[in-house]
Structure formats: structure tokens, C-alpha cells
Design an enzyme around this catalytic site. Sequence first.
Site, PDB file in Angstrom:
ATOM      1  N   SER A   1      23.821 -34.755 -24.927  1.00 30.03           N
ATOM      2  CA  SER A   1      22.932 -33.818 -24.224  1.00 30.03           C
ATOM      3  C   SER A   1      23.226 -32.355 -24.512  1.00 30.03           C
ATOM      4  O   SER A   1      22.488 -31.476 -24.038  1.00 30.03           O
ATOM      5  CB  SER A   1      23.016 -34.066 -22.716  1.00 30.03           C
ATOM      6  OG  SER A   1      22.530 -35.356 -22.397  1.00 30.03           O
TER       7      SER A   1
ATOM      8  N   ASP B   1       9.826 -38.607 -13.329  1.00 30.19           N
ATOM      9  CA  ASP B   1      11.005 -39.346 -13.804  1.00 30.19           C
ATOM     10  C   ASP B   1      11.374 -40.438 -12.808  1.00 30.19           C
ATOM     11  O   ASP B   1      12.073 -40.190 -11.817  1.00 30.19           O
ATOM     12  CB  ASP B   1      12.186 -38.387 -13.999  1.00 30.19           C
ATOM     13  CG  ASP B   1      13.450 -39.129 -14.421  1.00 30.19           C
ATOM     14  OD1 ASP B   1      13.349 -40.301 -14.821  1.00 30.19           O
ATOM     15  OD2 ASP B   1      14.539 -38.524 -14.357  1.00 30.19           O
TER      16      ASP B   1
ATOM     17  N   ASP C   1      17.079 -43.272 -18.174  1.00 32.09           N
ATOM     18  CA  ASP C   1      17.716 -42.007 -17.815  1.00 32.09           C
ATOM     19  C   ASP C   1      19.141 -42.326 -17.367  1.00 32.09           C
ATOM     20  O   ASP C   1      19.411 -43.434 -16.889  1.00 32.09           O
ATOM     21  CB  ASP C   1      16.937 -41.327 -16.689  1.00 32.09           C
ATOM     22  CG  ASP C   1      17.288 -39.855 -16.548  1.00 32.09           C
ATOM     23  OD1 ASP C   1      18.470 -39.545 -16.335  1.00 32.09           O
ATOM     24  OD2 ASP C   1      16.369 -39.019 -16.664  1.00 32.09           O
TER      25      ASP C   1
ATOM     26  N   HIS D   1      15.021 -38.385 -11.511  1.00 37.15           N
ATOM     27  CA  HIS D   1      15.228 -37.022 -11.014  1.00 37.15           C
ATOM     28  C   HIS D   1      14.042 -36.502 -10.204  1.00 37.15           C
ATOM     29  O   HIS D   1      14.023 -35.330  -9.828  1.00 37.15           O
ATOM     30  CB  HIS D   1      15.487 -36.078 -12.194  1.00 37.15           C
ATOM     31  CG  HIS D   1      16.771 -36.355 -12.910  1.00 37.15           C
ATOM     32  ND1 HIS D   1      17.956 -35.734 -12.600  1.00 37.15           N
ATOM     33  CD2 HIS D   1      17.059 -37.221 -13.921  1.00 37.15           C
ATOM     34  CE1 HIS D   1      18.918 -36.178 -13.390  1.00 37.15           C
ATOM     35  NE2 HIS D   1      18.400 -37.092 -14.205  1.00 37.15           N
TER      36      HIS D   1
ATOM     37  N   CYS E   1      18.137 -34.120 -17.419  1.00 35.94           N
ATOM     38  CA  CYS E   1      17.146 -35.186 -17.252  1.00 35.94           C
ATOM     39  C   CYS E   1      16.702 -35.736 -18.606  1.00 35.94           C
ATOM     40  O   CYS E   1      16.053 -35.036 -19.395  1.00 35.94           O
ATOM     41  CB  CYS E   1      15.944 -34.643 -16.482  1.00 35.94           C
ATOM     42  SG  CYS E   1      14.597 -35.831 -16.326  1.00 35.94           S
TER      43      CYS E   1
END
Length: 626
Positions: free
Chosen positions: A329, A353, A368, A374, A388
Site C-alpha cells: 500500500s 466498500d 479489502d 470502510h 482502503c
Amino acid sequence: MPYDLHLKDPLTEQRLFRNRMLVALVGVAVLLGVLVARFYNLQVVNYNSYATQSDQNRIQVRPVPPTRGLIYDRNGTLLADNRPSYTLAVVRERVKDMDATLEFLGRLVQLDDSDVEKFRRRLQHRRPFEPVPLRFRLSEEEIARVSVNEFRLPGVSVEAELVRYYPLGDLFAHSVGYVGRINDRELQRFTAEDVRRYRGTESIGKVGLERSYEDMLLGEVGYENVETNARGRVLRVLERHNPKPGADLTLSLDAQLQKTASDALGDRRGAVVAIDVKTGGVLAFVSKPSFDPNLFVTGISFNDYRALSDSLDVPLFNRALQGQYPPGSTLKPMMGLGGLAEGVITPESTVNDPGFFMLPNDTRRYRDWKRWGHGKHVDLNQAITESCDVYFYDMASRWNIDAMHDIATRFGLGAKTGIDLPAERPGLFPSREWKRGARGLPWFPGDSLNAVLGQGFVLATPLQLAVMTATMANRGTHYKPQVVKAINGVELPPQVLHHVEAKPANWDAIFKGMESVINRGTGRKVGEGLDFQVAGKSGTAQVVGIAQGERYDSEALKERHRDHALFVAFAPADNPQIAVSVLVENGEHGGSVAGPVAREVFLDWMSRKHSETAQGKVKKEGAERG
């Protein structure tokens, strides 16, 4: 009976004497003629030849090795020094029985089989009457034993030389590197000019800056004519041409910051790279575990090398420069900027999400990291702050992989950074062409979803992540990373490779998200107690795959199969000065494991910068009052 009387005949005796004298004189004259002719031949006809031979027996030309250049950190701390050492050397032409001499020397000093083997190999690559080293770093007791038995050892001498020494040991092993004895493979690659330059020198840069700046650090060899006795001992120096010392290097590395980063990483495997945002100079370059480079200088022992090479932690491996890891990420801010620039998203774009994402006409769920998701209205700021995955899955599904590849390469991924260290690895950011050539397959939509999260085929070195973060902090100015700051006091100018264009509003949106990561997101531990704002992003990279529908279970995995922890950041957020990337192998949590390491680096650097600024203001005010 009468006696037969013989009277002397003076005339006959005189004639006989004269004849004998003439014969003797002729003989003497002939011999003198032969002698004169021989003298004439030696002293006149062949004078130059015999004079040269005489001088070769009496006078030897010896190379004088240059003093290797020193290496300092940015504050003048000595990182690579030259220290005196005593070497046992042998001149083959002066030794009648080499085997007997070596056997006798073995009783005086400790000689391993490897020492003798290396010595015999060196004998094959040296000039006549050139001393060949047999043992390095003699102790005072060993020097005394050899000196006492000097009369029994014609052709054997103890010679003083300077050898490399690294005062800070393992702290800079992967950046400064080390020198080692020239081996057969290197000798085979030598040109005639190389042979001349390394005459009298046994060492050559092997790794790190010692290797990449070898030509500058080495210097130029000198020569001296010395007079020797019948045993080869030097009586006096007749003529000397001094060598030219190697260049001194001043690095952008900071020894104190390097130690801070190393201590913060502790005993964990990983890497830390810190870069000066304004110049591209590398401030810290840590790879752990490390090793003592002094072991290699005069030839590492078999046991020591085996311990290093067989270690599961591979201390000889430069993780910061050669370790290729999924960046996870940590790429999200860069990808978010690319999505904004391409018009794929806006700062206000939102996604729902539920904890997973599905491509059209595909039953696979791309999960996720947060199983329950989220929320229903996740925007860019929240997506960066809380990392996210679904937001970026959605963006990648509507984006072109060619554009993703372009933005990644402009930030320095998928190619060597050009740092002045050898053996850098390029990492990988895939493209359609790469996959078709390497795998023989077309690019699938799911590949884009993996790539946008820094997974799948994507690989990056900690150095590349630091360069990416520094380019982000510069709002697109991409500097070439440089370890050497100055050569012989002459500073090297920063090199700008290119500029990543983006609207100021887009930069502001990404910076805001990265600041939120520190203030209320996954990097909260980094900003605790700091009096300046940090902008950063955490990351977690899978080491082993997880089957569809299964959960990551740390306890069920072996320690070396657990996720890697990553963190990238720069500070201060409003006026960036330093960018940092941290990798902790199998650390699992980027924000809580890798983040605190970056925090210690920021705290050390910024506290000293603040102190220097305050001192500068005091001096300026004092000068104005004066």
C-alpha cells in the site's frame, strides 16, 4: 782412470737464457694481450650490458603503492581509514629452496594452507625481484621471531604497509563496502594498464563505494630505485618518484543518523533509506543484519566466510539496494496522484466498500484488508488515511495499465535509480509488453487490481521507495540519489532526472491524505510527541498467497512466511527536508512496526536541524550586535 771434465760455456748459457727469456716474454705478452683484449671487451665493447647486469644485481626498481583515499561522512567522521600493518614478504630470486624456507617460516609464524596456496598463486603474477606477501598483519612477537632468524632467511623480509580499516565496523558495510585482496578472476580481466596501476598493491574495491569509486580512491603508483646487498636487504634509496594519493570522498551519509536508523531497526531483518529531499543526497543507508568489513581486507578466513554465507539471515545481502519486495500500500498515494492526473478520479469521488470488490462478469472477490469494509462513501482522503483497498480496486478497474506503468516509472519504479553504488537491482513494475514477453500471456483486468496495491508482479527495492517518496515530497522533482557529496572537497551538483507534472490541487489532495495517515490513520504511532507534521503511508506485503475465502493467520505461519512491514514518509509536511523508507522483513504491520523506525530517524534529523538553525540565529544576532 782419468775423469771426464766439463767446463762451463758462458756463451751457450747466455744464448739459452736469452732464448728462454724471449719465449717467456712472448708468453707474457700474449697473455697480457689476451687479458687486455678481455678487459677491452668487458669495459668497452660490452660495457653497457655488464653495467646493466651489475646494477640489476645491486639496484632494484620497486613500486611504491599510493595511499588509498579516505572516506568521510558529511560531518567529517572517518568511515574508511588506512592503518599501518606488517607483512611477511618473500623475494623468490633470493631464495634457494622455497619449500624449505616456507617450512621454516611455518615454525616462526602461523601459516595456514590457504596462506601458502595464495602465496604460490601470487608468485605467478609478479615482476622479478618483487617482494610477494606471504602473511599479513604480523604480531609484534612474530616480527621479533623473524628478525632474530634473519640470517637464516635470505630473501625474506618484514615490510610495513598501509591497509584499509573501517572504524565503525558493520554500520556502513553495505554502503561504503570494503576492499579485499586481488583474486585470480580479477587478474585475468586486468589490462596492461591495470597491471601497471596495481603494481605493489594487493587490494581492490570489492563492493559498495570502494568498488564504484575504485579508480579515484586508488591513486597512481610511484617507483623507487634501491640498492640492496647480496641477501636482498635494502641498503639505501637511490631515487624515488612519489606516488599520487587517491582522492578523498565526503559522503552525504550522516554517521549519527545511520546509527539511529540501525538502532531503531534493532535485531530485525530489514532496511532503512533516508534521502535529502532538496538534493537527492542519501542521508542513511541501512541493511540488517550486517557484517564487519574488516574481516575481508587482508583475506577472510574460511570459517568466518562460511559463517556469513551459510547464515539464514544472509548478512552479506544488501537489502536496501538489492532486496526486491512487493511494496504494498505504500504505492497508494502515487497511484492516487496518477488517477487524479488522468481524470479517473477526483478528490470528491466516492465508492461503496462492503469489504470486497468484484469485476463485472467475474465471481472472484478481491478482498479489502478490513473484512467489513470502510463504509458506503469512501473518498480519496479516507482511502489513503485508512488504506482502503476497494477504493483503489475501483480506480484500477477504470484505468489503463499503460498509464499506471507510466506514472510508476516516472516516480522511479521498475528501473535502476542510478545511485553511485554497484549491483543495484531494478525491481519491476509490469506492463502489457512485459507480461507477454515474460509469461506469454495477455494482461488481465485482475492484474491491474493487484498492481495498484503494489502486489502481484510488482517489486521494488527500499531505495526505490525512498526515491519515490522524495519525488512526492518535491511535488514531482525527481533527483538522482547520490551517496558521494564531494570529491577532494569539490562538491558534486544535484542531478534532476525529470519532473512529474500534476496540478497543485492534486498534490494538495495527496499530501492531505498522507498527513491524515499520521494524524488519525495507520501511522498514528509515528506522529506521537513530534513538534512537526509528518506525511506518510504504511504498507503490508504478502510473502505467501492466501486462498480465496481464507483469512490471514499469523500464528499458523512460520515467522519467515509472515507479511513484510513497510512505511514511507517525509517531513516536515509543509516544507519537506527528509524522505524515509523502512522495510521490516516479516514485520506484518507497517504502521506499528516499520513506522516507529521512521519516527526515530525523523526525530534525530529534525532535532539536530532545529538546533543548527537556532545556533545560526544566535550567531547572526551576535554578529549584528557586535
